[in-house]
Structure formats: C-alpha cells, structure tokens
Design a protein around this motif. Structure first.
Motif, PDB file in Angstrom:
ATOM      1  N   SER A 180      -8.067   2.114  -3.739  1.00 18.13           N
ATOM      2  CA  SER A 180      -8.355   1.290  -2.406  1.00 18.13           C
ATOM      3  C   SER A 180      -8.911   2.562  -1.314  1.00 18.13           C
ATOM      4  N   GLY A 181      -8.952   3.380  -1.057  1.00 17.90           N
ATOM      5  CA  GLY A 181      -9.612   5.005  -0.455  1.00 17.90           C
ATOM      6  C   GLY A 181      -8.935   6.369  -0.715  1.00 17.90           C
TER       7      GLY A 181
ATOM      8  N   SER B 241       1.012  -0.872  -0.341  1.00 19.21           N
ATOM      9  CA  SER B 241      -0.050   0.458   0.035  1.00 19.21           C
ATOM     10  C   SER B 241       0.697   1.532   0.360  1.00 19.21           C
TER      11      SER B 241
ATOM     12  N   SER C  61      -4.350  10.081  -6.012  1.00 15.61           N
ATOM     13  CA  SER C  61      -4.213   8.918  -5.808  1.00 15.61           C
ATOM     14  C   SER C  61      -2.780   7.944  -6.917  1.00 15.61           C
TER      15      SER C  61
ATOM     16  N   THR D  55      -0.089   5.722   0.038  1.00 18.32           N
ATOM     17  CA  THR D  55      -0.248   7.184   0.487  1.00 18.32           C
ATOM     18  C   THR D  55      -0.275   8.023  -0.344  1.00 18.32           C
TER      19      THR D  55
ATOM     20  N   ALA E 200      -5.063  10.171   0.350  1.00 22.24           N
ATOM     21  CA  ALA E 200      -5.827   8.544  -0.271  1.00 22.24           C
ATOM     22  C   ALA E 200      -4.195   7.580   0.069  1.00 22.24           C
ATOM     23  N   CYS E 201      -5.077   6.015  -0.419  1.00 21.47           N
ATOM     24  CA  CYS E 201      -3.956   5.518  -0.428  1.00 21.47           C
ATOM     25  C   CYS E 201      -4.551   4.258  -1.643  1.00 21.47           C
TER      26      CYS E 201
ATOM     27  N   VAL F  77     -11.347   9.374   0.192  1.00 25.94           N
ATOM     28  CA  VAL F  77     -12.457   9.387   0.683  1.00 25.94           C
ATOM     29  C   VAL F  77     -11.421  10.197   2.146  1.00 25.94           C
ATOM     30  N   ASP F  78     -10.824   9.721   3.055  1.00 20.46           N
ATOM     31  CA  ASP F  78     -10.241   9.708   4.028  1.00 20.46           C
ATOM     32  C   ASP F  78      -8.699  11.104   4.115  1.00 20.46           C
TER      33      ASP F  78
ATOM     34  N   LEU G  83      -5.251  14.546  -0.501  1.00 20.45           N
ATOM     35  CA  LEU G  83      -5.822  12.378  -1.916  1.00 20.45           C
ATOM     36  C   LEU G  83      -5.840  12.627  -2.961  1.00 20.45           C
TER      37      LEU G  83
END
Length: 416
Positions: A372-373, A318, A333, A320, A380-381, A375-376, A331
């Motif tokens: 994978s993420g 992963s 990505s 970020t 981004a992840c 919104v947080d 965010l």
C-alpha cells in the motif's frame, strides 16, 4: 469437452500413469504431448505431492512431506511451430477438482492446507510458526468448509499454482549458478536459502539411462517462480485468464500443475492454497517474435479471468517495516506484509481461533494482499483484506466485544 491429451488415473501414482509427467525444469525433458496453435485440450493434474497428504486429523504427513518429489507436472506440451523469442498465448478455458470422484486423493471432494515445518521448508511466518499444521477442506459445489477451521465458508478461486515453459540451456545455467551462489552465503541455513538440483526423486518423463542421470543432476527444482513463469501461485489465474509466456526452446514445452481450490494472496503458509488434483482446459496460440515486439524478455504477463468470488465487504489490517523486536528496516515490503498478516492473526485469535487456525485460514481463503505504501521512508506499508462474508459471526469491532466461536477439534499439529 476438449480432448484429454494427458489423462491420469486417480488410483495410480504419478509414475505409473500411461503418460509420465515431470518434476524438474530442463530443456532436454522430451515433450509428452504435441498440439497445434489454436487447439484446445484438457490436461489432468496430480496433486503436487502425488497423494502423500491424507484426509485425516494428523499433521505428520505435512511434517514429513517429501519435498524431493514436487511438483507433479503435466507435460511438457510442445506447440507446433513455437520458437525461442515467440510469446505463447495460454487461455484457461476451465479448471476444477477431479470431476465426479470421491476418494482418498486430494481433489476427490476435498483438499488441504499445510503450515510447513521449519525443518522442511518453512513458511512466510516461519519464526512464529516453526511446526507443521494441517487443515482439510471439504468441497460442496464451489464452497470450502473445514472441520479444522470451523465457522467459515468461502467460495473457491480455483486456479493452477504453476504454469510455465521450459528454460533454455543458458537460462537453466543462470538459475543454477545464481541459486548456488545464494546457498553458499549460508549453506547450513534452516530452512535453506534455495533448493539445488536433486537427482533423488526426479521424474523426467520418458528419459532413461544416462540421459536421465544427466538431466536429473542439472534439472532445476520447481518450487520457486522464475523467468519462465513456474510456481508463481497467482490466485487470479482463474477460468477466463489469458497468459503470455516467453518461449525459450523449440516447441515451448509448456507444463502445468499445483492446482488450488482457493488461496490467499502470497500463499503464506507455503502449502498455503487448498491443494488438490484436478483438470485444466487450455487453448494455445503463438505471437511470432512476440518477446521482442512487446519487450517481454522474461516473466509472463497476463489478463486475469472474471470468475473470481464477488466479495464486497472487507476488514483490512496493515503492517509496517518494523520487526517484532522493534528494529527499523528500510522500506521492507516483505516484512510489512508479514506484520499485517500477524496483526490479522492476533485479531482473529480474540474470536476463539487458535493462531494456527487463523494462519491456515489466511493461506486458504481468497484474502487480498497489497503493497500500500512503498515510498515514505523509512516505513513501507502493506495491507491484508479479509472478506467478512466468509465468517459465520460478525468480525467487525464493536462495543459488544468479539463473538466467541467454537474452535472445534483444532488444527492437527506435528513437531519434529
């Protein structure tokens, strides 16, 4: 076997064939082939650099790759009755390397992956890998192995990297205007922000004289994906796939090329799939007025085929949206996927691979990349999944430490 409507002779360059294809997008490039809805046919496809890359242990050819000649596209194929506003249905019936040939052309039993140099287009990780590297892969049935990246073998996920329909004059104008505006923000950037029209190296089917010169000065380069599909490099467009392309000109003028024996998600080395020449068997049909009926005003939609490799065990990494210098991005990505790939490269380096070998592997093998993420805030992840079965050794973390592989002769390297 369907009739081969676009045959290619492996001993002759792209421009010396019985039917000449093209390497620019423009609505005025005449159709090379005409078919009817419901027909099935075969198109031979040339390797995207038309034989410029060799099966050897040097990366000079990747370093010096002639970007002005890509992509060597088979087509255009005009579909009888196709009109702007229709959806063109393209079924991939079969796709593969050049059948029953061994020889010096990619697709004749082998293919290649290249990390592009920063001065010649760069790659997804260009700041960490600014020089040219190459890996040659040998095909045995559906499996790829390489003397340049030893200790791995994997089943190919064969697909065309590029398929699309011709743009209208208005759409072509939009492409050239917006990309010129982007280039103008940093015109001396290396690698460039976009590739403007380039008459040098243009191949335009049967056009000649002033018509050729006009189209060559306007034609869009085929490197990026756009609203017409184009160079999307979607590894899941395999045998059994159905794609729905928007139609912008009479006849649709469909073209295909840039075949890959395999590829990881993102084609992260730029020349990141296992590039080859080969063939595609296709069936076409039309949905009249389908663009409006289904709200597909731009960009294709597709139903993936069911012939992908069946890997069931993975090791995932992963990342970020924080830069290598520790700068927080919001965010991002794209950055998160870069970091995930770099983490995978760092990990594989502990097993004896050079970073460049690991990078070439991620571009060529059927890895899975995912956002994978998203919104947080602020991170981004993104994740990248490596099929563990492709390695000769167990790459899972354990108390015994990493098993060391023999890196062999390594990946050929050429610097400017």
């Amino acid at each position: 076997m369907p009739d081969n409507v676009f045959p290619l002779d492996s001993t002759q360059p792209f421009t010396a064939q019985e039917i000449t294809g093209h390497n620019r997008w423009h609505p005025d490039i005449p159709a090379a082939v005409h078919v009817k809805p419901g027909e099935s046919f075969r198109l031979d496809c040339r390797e995207w650099f038309d034989g410029a890359i060799k099966n050897d242990d040097s990366a000079d050819d990747i370093r010096d790759a002639p970007m002005d000649i890509v992509h060597a596209l088979s087509g255009p194929v005009a579909i009888e009755g196709a009109k702007p506003g229709d959806l063109l249905i393209v079924d991939i019936l079969d796709v593969g390397p050049i059948p029953q040939e061994d020889g010096p052309l990619a697709g004749q039993g082998w293919g290649y992956t290249g990390i592009f140099a920063k001065k010649n287009g760069g790659s997804f990780l260009v700041d960490q890998f600014p020089d040219a590297y190459k890996a040659v892969w040998d095909f045995s049935g559906g499996t790829a192995t390489s003397r340049h990246v030893p200790g791995v073998s994997f089943t190919g996920i064969v697909h065309p990297g590029l398929m699309g329909t011709a743009p209208s004059k208005d759409l072509l104008g939009k492409w050239n205007t917006r990309e010129a505006a982007l280039i103008a923000t940093d015109p001396n950037r290396e690698p460039p922000l976009a590739l403007p029209p380039e008459p040098q190296g243009a191949i335009l089917g049967s056009l000649s004289g002033e018509d050729f010169n006009q189209v060559a000065s306007e034609g869009a380069r085929t490197a990026p994906p756009r609203e017409n599909g184009g160079n999307q490099d979607i590894k899941n467009l395999t045998k059994g796939t159905r794609v729905f392309y928007p139609v912008f000109v009479d006849g649709a003028n469909f073209s295909v090329g840039d075949l890959h024996f395999s590829q990881g998600d993102g084609e992260i080395t730029f020349c990141g799939g296992i590039e080859m020449g080969g063939f595609v068997d296709i069936s076409v049909d039309l949905i009249k007025g389908g663009m409006d009926t289904y709200g597909v005003s731009e960009n294709a939609i597709f139903q993936p085929g069911n012939s992908a490799p069946q890997y069931s065990e993975w090791l995932a990494f992963s990342g970020t949206s924080v830069t290598l210098d520790g700068e927080q991005r919001y965010l991002d990505s794209h950055l998160a996927y870069q970091r995930a790939c770099l983490h995978a490269i760092d990990y594989l380096s502990k097993f004896g691979y050079s970073p460049e070998q690991a990078y070439l592997l991620l571009g060529a093998a059927p890895i899975e990349g995912r956002f994978s993420g998203v919104v947080d805030i602020p991170n981004a992840c993104a994740t990248v999944y490596l099929p563990t079965a492709m390695f000769d050794v167990d790459i899972s973390p354990s108390s015994n430490g990493p098993t060391q592989i023999n890196p062999g002769i390594g990946a050929p390297h050429s610097a400017f």
